[in-house]
Design an enzyme around this catalytic site. Structure first.
Site, short mmCIF file in Angstrom:
data_model
loop_
_atom_site.label_atom_id
_atom_site.label_comp_id
_atom_site.label_asym_id
_atom_site.label_seq_id
_atom_site.Cartn_x
_atom_site.Cartn_y
_atom_site.Cartn_z
N GLY A 46 0.81 -1.22 0.00
CA GLY A 46 0.00 0.00 0.00
C GLY A 46 0.84 1.26 0.00
CB CYS A 47 3.69 2.31 2.08
SG CYS A 47 2.80 2.26 3.66
CB THR A 48 5.07 0.31 -2.82
OG1 THR A 48 6.03 -0.17 -1.86
CG2 THR A 48 5.70 0.38 -4.19
CB ALA A 51 5.66 6.17 -2.25
#
Length: 157
Positions: A46-48, A51
């Site tokens: 999710g963070c990838t 970002a």
């Protein structure tokens, strides 16, 4: 749990190391609008996605007058690997002691797999050129967040 920030409040000041160890502070963006977003952990799916979405959108956001900075509890060395692996083009800042997360209300109780735990709350703040928060968004979704944020800000896709 930290108190949540509201639009109209002064954004808490910060100075944190980026993925190279250089200090980056909110005052570095004085006179410009900046999107400050908090994410749980570098190099997770999710963070990838989030970002990469911000990195892919940075030029159009800059044309609309916005800078972007991402903050996590990850060490600068891990952020450097994250930037390298995913070709990220936005500043990534390290808040290992979570002091800035807490100042923004981006750390506290949340549900994780049915359990209540303390952790990073995926959150986004839009700080106006004068340092005032215009948008405070908590528990945002990683996927589609940039498009939703653009709509909330009245920006064309």
């Amino acid at each position: 749990m930290s108190d949540r920030l509201e639009p109209g409040e002064k954004a808490p000041a910060f100075s944190l190391p980026d993925d190279t160890g250089a200090a980056v502070g909110l005052d570095d963006f004085a006179g410009r609008k900046v999107i400050v977003y908090f994410y749980p952990a570098a190099m997770t799916p999710g963070c990838t996605k989030q970002a990469c979405d911000f990195s892919e959108s940075i030029e159009s956001l800059r044309k609309d007058g916005y800078e972007v900075v991402g903050i996590s509890k990850d060490a600068p060395a891990k952020l450097a690997k994250f930037r390298e692996r995913d070709h990220l083009t936005i500043p990534l800042l390290s808040d290992e002691d979570l002091s800035v997360h807490r100042a923004y209300g981006a750390y506290g109780e949340k549900k994780l797999y049915g359990k209540t735990v303390d952790g990073v709350l995926r959150s986004t703040f839009v700080v106006d050129a004068d340092g005032t928060i215009s948008h405070a968004l908590y528990n945002v979704k990683a996927t589609g967040h940039v498009a939703k944020l653009r709509r909330d800000l009245g920006l064309a896709d």
